[in-house]
Scaffold this active site. Structure first.
Site, PDB file in Angstrom:
ATOM      1  N   ASP A   1      -0.098  -3.895   4.564  1.00  0.00           N
ATOM      2  CA  ASP A   1      -0.087  -4.531   3.186  1.00  0.00           C
ATOM      3  C   ASP A   1       1.083  -5.543   3.224  1.00  0.00           C
ATOM      4  O   ASP A   1       2.089  -4.975   2.679  1.00  0.00           O
ATOM      5  CB  ASP A   1      -0.209  -3.724   2.157  1.00  0.00           C
ATOM      6  CG  ASP A   1      -0.261  -4.187   0.638  1.00  0.00           C
ATOM      7  OD1 ASP A   1       0.070  -5.445   0.813  1.00  0.00           O
ATOM      8  OD2 ASP A   1      -0.540  -3.353  -0.347  1.00  0.00           O
TER       9      ASP A   1
ATOM     10  N   LYS B   1       0.633 -12.763  -3.434  1.00  0.00           N
ATOM     11  CA  LYS B   1       1.863 -13.203  -4.203  1.00  0.00           C
ATOM     12  C   LYS B   1       2.201 -14.795  -3.405  1.00  0.00           C
ATOM     13  O   LYS B   1       1.694 -15.635  -3.696  1.00  0.00           O
ATOM     14  CB  LYS B   1       2.962 -12.135  -3.997  1.00  0.00           C
ATOM     15  CG  LYS B   1       2.335 -11.021  -4.545  1.00  0.00           C
ATOM     16  CD  LYS B   1       3.380  -9.798  -4.912  1.00  0.00           C
ATOM     17  CE  LYS B   1       3.010  -9.038  -5.970  1.00  0.00           C
ATOM     18  NZ  LYS B   1       2.749  -7.537  -5.577  1.00  0.00           N
TER      19      LYS B   1
ATOM     20  N   TYR C   1       1.996   1.000  -3.197  1.00  0.00           N
ATOM     21  CA  TYR C   1       1.020   0.366  -3.968  1.00  0.00           C
ATOM     22  C   TYR C   1       0.324  -0.663  -2.957  1.00  0.00           C
ATOM     23  O   TYR C   1       0.690  -1.452  -2.481  1.00  0.00           O
ATOM     24  CB  TYR C   1       1.730  -0.336  -5.269  1.00  0.00           C
ATOM     25  CG  TYR C   1       0.854  -1.006  -5.902  1.00  0.00           C
ATOM     26  CD1 TYR C   1      -0.077  -0.148  -6.754  1.00  0.00           C
ATOM     27  CD2 TYR C   1       0.742  -2.336  -6.308  1.00  0.00           C
ATOM     28  CE1 TYR C   1      -0.889  -0.798  -8.002  1.00  0.00           C
ATOM     29  CE2 TYR C   1      -0.007  -2.746  -7.354  1.00  0.00           C
ATOM     30  CZ  TYR C   1      -0.853  -2.057  -8.113  1.00  0.00           C
ATOM     31  OH  TYR C   1      -1.847  -2.580  -8.974  1.00  0.00           O
TER      32      TYR C   1
HETATM   33  C1  LIG Z   1       1.439  -6.687  -5.907  1.00  0.00           C
HETATM   34  C2  LIG Z   1       0.914  -5.983  -4.777  1.00  0.00           C
HETATM   35  C3  LIG Z   1      -0.359  -5.630  -4.558  1.00  0.00           C
HETATM   36  C4  LIG Z   1      -1.296  -6.112  -5.630  1.00  0.00           C
HETATM   37  O1  LIG Z   1      -1.586  -7.340  -5.733  1.00  0.00           O
HETATM   38  P1  LIG Z   1      -2.479  -7.986  -7.036  1.00  0.00           P
HETATM   39  O2  LIG Z   1      -2.190  -9.561  -6.984  1.00  0.00           O
HETATM   40  O3  LIG Z   1      -1.237  -7.820  -8.148  1.00  0.00           O
HETATM   41  O4  LIG Z   1      -3.521  -7.535  -7.159  1.00  0.00           O
HETATM   42  C5  LIG Z   1      -0.779  -5.047  -3.441  1.00  0.00           C
HETATM   43  N1  LIG Z   1       0.144  -4.573  -2.484  1.00  0.00           N
HETATM   44  C6  LIG Z   1       1.320  -4.660  -2.701  1.00  0.00           C
HETATM   45  C7  LIG Z   1       2.169  -4.588  -1.615  1.00  0.00           C
HETATM   46  C8  LIG Z   1       1.670  -5.526  -3.901  1.00  0.00           C
HETATM   47  O5  LIG Z   1       3.009  -5.671  -3.938  1.00  0.00           O
END
Ligand SMILES: *Cc1c(COP(=O)(O)O)cnc(C)c1O
Length: 428
Positions: free
Chosen positions: A239, A267, A144
């Site tokens: 990511d 995060k 994701y």
């Molecule tokens: C949570 C998450 C996102 C998205 O971040 P948001 O602040 O919710 O837009 C992207 N990549 C990873 C790996 C994530 O865990």
């Protein structure tokens, strides 16, 4: 437990908010029942609108690595707020947090702040496309990267849980530029590169996957991607929205010793306020507007309150690096206790863990990619989830989410959690 007030609040919310939630992962659709409305949180605990207390293993889906309402973070935000909450001009604190991030994370010279992980990943891919002058990207099934169009192709937890891995509304034009590989399978990547010679701008992945449960990369996977990228003029994007400042001060790059070209954050870096960021070496970052041709902007990017929270968080993680060892130990302790409880009750399971990320899969198979994660028994998970909730343990309402361990958890909390697993495992 009594959930009366939460149930009333959910009724009201559904009338004016689609599904009653502002992010689908908060709904209880996959596990049944209705979401719990939280009133406040402190340290390792959540308190809901009915006055119930829970040990929290979601921690706002990752940011609260030091626990809720952590005093240095809260104080920093309050002090900043008194001086005005947004100016739309540069502020000194943006440079301070940037300097600290660049110091903590290997292999980056510059960083730009945005408002979410979604924005960070979306911007990172635009930058990669602009820099390489190529259009296609490779992503992995079950990873994701936020909800921007290019990524909603087999997109991990939320999307899997709600049965729309490929969202309507994403145009075919966009979808055709996103090529899909299999996690932990270098051969699947090699084939895509071969079939799309000189068309691939970047490979983006969670270097430790956390959105199909927690799936660490197998030996050689990240190294193999690194050399495929080098051989084919492709940028590698890690990511690290989930793993950054969590698996080590310098994230996965530091912990597993493989470097990417662009890194995205979210995060933890915002300390619980809305922050994302992306970073790279200067030659790549200087491709961004206003000095380079790739456009990217944000009214509230680098917002003073958000930067104050993030800086307080990163300062503490930088100055007290024992936190990471302590988190690893706590998570290992929890892992061992839960594994033991499930095993002695003959519950089929696989537990994956690295650092302070962990996931339980109700399958006997090793879980190494999306397909194997999907073999987990969802009914068992439902019972497990509600059983734990009734014991005051708050887990993510989806079998495809990672547990986030916070430093605020005491060993007594961990023992209480293990005891809860022991008492419900008989009936699983
Ligand atoms: C949570 C998450 C996102 C998205 O971040 P948001 O602040 O919710 O837009 C992207 N990549 C990873 C790996 C994530 O865990």
């Amino acid at each position: 437990m009594n959930y009366k007030r939460s149930s009333e609040l959910f009724e009201d919310a559904q009338k004016v908010i689609p599904g009653g939630v502002n992010s689908p992962v908060r709904a209880f659709k996959a596990v049944g029942g209705h979401p719990i409305f939280i009133e406040s949180a402190q340290g390792a605990y959540l308190y809901d609108s009915d006055g119930n207390k829970y040990i929290d293993y979601i921690n706002s889906w990752g940011p609260m690595i030091l626990g809720h309402a952590h005093k240095p973070v809260v104080d920093a935000v309050i002090e900043k707020a008194k001086k005005g909450t947004s100016f739309g001009t540069p502020t000194e604190i943006e440079t301070k947090i940037a300097e600290l991030a660049v110091k903590m994370v290997p292999n980056i010279d510059k960083i730009r702040f945005v408002n979410s992980g979604t924005e960070a990943c979306m911007s990172a891919v635009r930058l990669a496309r602009g820099y390489t002058n190529k259009e296609k990207i490779i992503k992995f099934a079950g990873c994701y990267h936020g909800h921007s169009d290019s990524f909603l192709i087999q997109a991990g937890s939320g999307a899997i849980t709600f049965g729309s891995p490929n969202s309507p509304g994403v145009t075919q034009g966009t979808a055709k530029d996103t090529l899909l590989a299999k996690y932990n399978d270098l051969e699947s990547v090699r084939q895509l590169i071969e079939a799309n010679k000189n068309e691939i701008s970047c490979i983006i992945l969670e270097p430790v996957a956390g959105n199909m449960g927690c799936i660490p990369p197998q030996d050689g996977f990240l190294e193999g991607l690194r050399s495929l990228c080098d051989q084919n003029d492709i940028l590698l994007i890690f990511d690290e929205v989930m793993t950054g400042f969590r698996l080590a001060p310098g994230g996965v790059q530091e912990r597993l010793g493989v470097n990417a070209d662009i890194i995205t954050f979210g995060k933890v870096i915002g300390g619980g306020l809305p922050v994302g960021a992306f970073a790279a070496r200067s030659e790549i970052m200087d491709y961004l507007s206003p000095i380079g041709p790739v456009y990217q902007a944000g009214t509230l990017s680098g917002n003073p309150l958000a930067m104050a929270a993030g800086l307080a968080m990163l300062n503490e993680l930088d100055q007290n690096r024992r936190i990471f060892e302590s988190l690893d130990k706590k998570t290992a302790y929890l892992h061992a206790g839960i594994a033991n409880a499930l095993k002695s009750n003959n519950v089929k399971h696989t537990i994956n863990r690295i650092g302070s990320m962990m996931s339980i899969h109700f399958t006997e198979q090793p879980v190494i990619d999306f397909e194997s994660a999907a073999t987990g028994n969802t009914n068992t998970f439902k019972e497990f989830f509600h059983g734990m909730l009734d014991h005051g343990i708050y887990l993510a309402p989806s079998a495809f989410e990672t547990w986030f361990i916070t430093e605020a958890l005491s060993y007594k909390d961990l023992d209480d959690t293990i005891a809860a697993v022991n008492s419900i495992a008989k009936n699983l």
